[in-house]
Design a protein around this motif. Structure first.
Motif, PDB file in Angstrom:
ATOM      1  N   LEU A 235       2.156-105.147  64.929  1.00 52.00           N
ATOM      2  CA  LEU A 235       1.944-106.317  65.769  1.00 52.00           C
ATOM      3  C   LEU A 235       0.663-107.015  65.342  1.00 52.00           C
ATOM      4  CD1 LEU A 235       2.963-107.849  68.367  1.00 52.00           C
ATOM      5  CD2 LEU A 235       1.279-106.478  69.616  1.00 52.00           C
ATOM      6  N   TRP A 236       0.782-108.296  65.004  1.00 54.19           N
ATOM      7  CA  TRP A 236      -0.384-109.077  64.585  1.00 54.19           C
ATOM      8  C   TRP A 236      -1.222-109.486  65.789  1.00 54.19           C
ATOM      9  CZ3 TRP A 236      -0.602-114.703  65.224  1.00 54.19           C
ATOM     10  CH2 TRP A 236      -1.795-115.265  64.727  1.00 54.19           C
ATOM     11  N   LYS A 237      -0.575-109.999  66.807  1.00 54.35           N
ATOM     12  CA  LYS A 237      -1.301-110.491  67.974  1.00 54.35           C
ATOM     13  C   LYS A 237      -0.310-110.709  69.115  1.00 54.35           C
ATOM     14  CE  LYS A 237      -4.392-113.697  67.207  1.00 54.35           C
ATOM     15  NZ  LYS A 237      -5.023-115.027  66.956  1.00 54.35           N
ATOM     16  N   LYS A 238      -0.779-110.525  70.345  1.00 49.12           N
ATOM     17  CA  LYS A 238       0.002-110.936  71.508  1.00 49.12           C
ATOM     18  C   LYS A 238      -0.882-111.865  72.334  1.00 49.12           C
ATOM     19  CE  LYS A 238      -0.871-106.796  74.373  1.00 49.12           C
ATOM     20  NZ  LYS A 238      -0.221-105.631  75.046  1.00 49.12           N
ATOM     21  N   THR A 239      -0.299-113.001  72.700  1.00 47.61           N
ATOM     22  CA  THR A 239      -1.068-114.073  73.309  1.00 47.61           C
ATOM     23  C   THR A 239      -0.373-114.601  74.553  1.00 47.61           C
ATOM     24  OG1 THR A 239      -1.816-114.752  71.100  1.00 47.61           O
ATOM     25  CG2 THR A 239      -2.134-116.330  72.903  1.00 47.61           C
ATOM     26  N   LEU A 240      -1.160-114.816  75.607  1.00 48.25           N
ATOM     27  CA  LEU A 240      -0.669-115.506  76.792  1.00 48.25           C
ATOM     28  C   LEU A 240      -1.291-116.898  76.801  1.00 48.25           C
ATOM     29  CD1 LEU A 240      -0.820-112.711  79.536  1.00 48.25           C
ATOM     30  CD2 LEU A 240       1.124-113.435  78.128  1.00 48.25           C
ATOM     31  N   ILE A 241      -0.435-117.916  76.791  1.00 45.89           N
ATOM     32  CA  ILE A 241      -0.892-119.299  76.681  1.00 45.89           C
ATOM     33  C   ILE A 241      -1.118-119.902  78.067  1.00 45.89           C
ATOM     34  CG2 ILE A 241      -0.271-121.601  75.853  1.00 45.89           C
ATOM     35  CD1 ILE A 241       1.268-120.296  73.605  1.00 45.89           C
TER      36      ILE A 241
END
Length: 274
Positions: A235-241
């Motif tokens: 997993l590179w990144k997990k983002t909440l926008i």
């Protein structure tokens, strides 16, 4: 691309024509039809779940993934039908509500414009921020009501939804109906049975995940979101926008696109394409 059951695609009548293995086969056929050997999949909601399954089945073809809204959901030990029974003791749960053939189709197709506007708006951050509309929601709802009774209808279109876009959705679903898309839900339990061989499988490809901060799916899939790093080792990144709900690519297109571009520029992703 329009996936099976949507847009201008063929729409088989049989519910079984929409199981996840058949849908994954469609993706493989699409790559082959384009004359390509591999691809990067970007999927939202059901598209995310399909992209994850396809990547487990054909890692040689699908070399990297961008999952939006729905995190990778490993096969659970309890079959969905049993979960539905537990979840629906006191209130309707939308996935269970969709199971009877014809019920949800007749509701939304009776007033397609209202239904499409309500589905899009109710799932958005704008609805969650509205002092009155935020009380509406269709993930769970009172058993004395219908699905369409729980849609919030705005007085004017939110800034991220144009009338042209809305009419495009209305036109497509008016011509094709909702049966095909809803049949995806009617295969949830069957998918569980068909994918027993994927029990414990992890996604090994470079992957990114993004969702809106106000997306109800994040609360529904809290465990899967929190364990993404375990089940997706690369997993590179997990983002909440921020200021985005379920439709992050429409509500916050610039932020979503920037994340996708940054991910595609990562060396570990580029190396998968050579």
């Amino acid at each position: 691309p329009d996936l099976r059951g949507y847009g201008d695609t063929e729409k088989p009548l049989e519910v079984e024509a929409y199981d996840v293995l058949t849908l994954a086969s469609d993706l493989v056929a699409l790559v082959n039809a384009l004359g390509e050997e591999h691809a990067i999949l970007v999927g939202h909601d059901w598209g995310s779940m399909l992209a994850a399954t396809a990547s487990l089945l054909r890692p040689d073809m699908f070399r990297a993934l961008a999952l939006l809204s729905v995190p990778f959901m490993p096969r659970r030990r309890i079959r969905p039908a049993a979960q539905f029974h537990t979840l629906t003791q006191e209130r309707h749960f939308y996935q269970d509500y969709f199971q009877p053939i014809g019920r949800i189709e007749s509701e939304v197709e009776a007033d397609m414009h209202r239904a499409m506007l309500g589905i899009l708006y109710t799932g958005s951050a704008a609805c969650r921020e509205h002092p009155e509309h935020r009380r509406k929601g269709f993930i769970t709802f009172e058993k004395s009501t219908r699905f369409v009774d729980n849609l919030a209808i705005p007085e004017s279109l939110p800034s991220w939804l144009t009338n042209e876009d809305l009419e495009t959705f209305v036109d497509q679903f008016s011509r094709g109906g909702f049966a095909g898309p809803i049949n995806w839900y009617r295969n949830i339990d069957r998918n569980w049975t068909l994918t027993a061989f994927l029990d414990g499988a992890r996604i090994q490809q470079p992957t990114m995940f993004a969702a809106g901060e106000s997306d109800g799916v994040i609360r529904m899939a809290k465990m899967e979101y929190e364990t993404l790093e375990i089940n997706v080792p690369k997993l590179w990144k997990k983002t909440l926008i921020r200021d985005a709900g379920h439709w992050l690519q429409q509500e916050q297109p610039h932020e979503t696109s920037q994340l996708l571009i940054e991910f595609l520029q990562q060396p570990q992703v580029i190396s998968q394409l050579s």
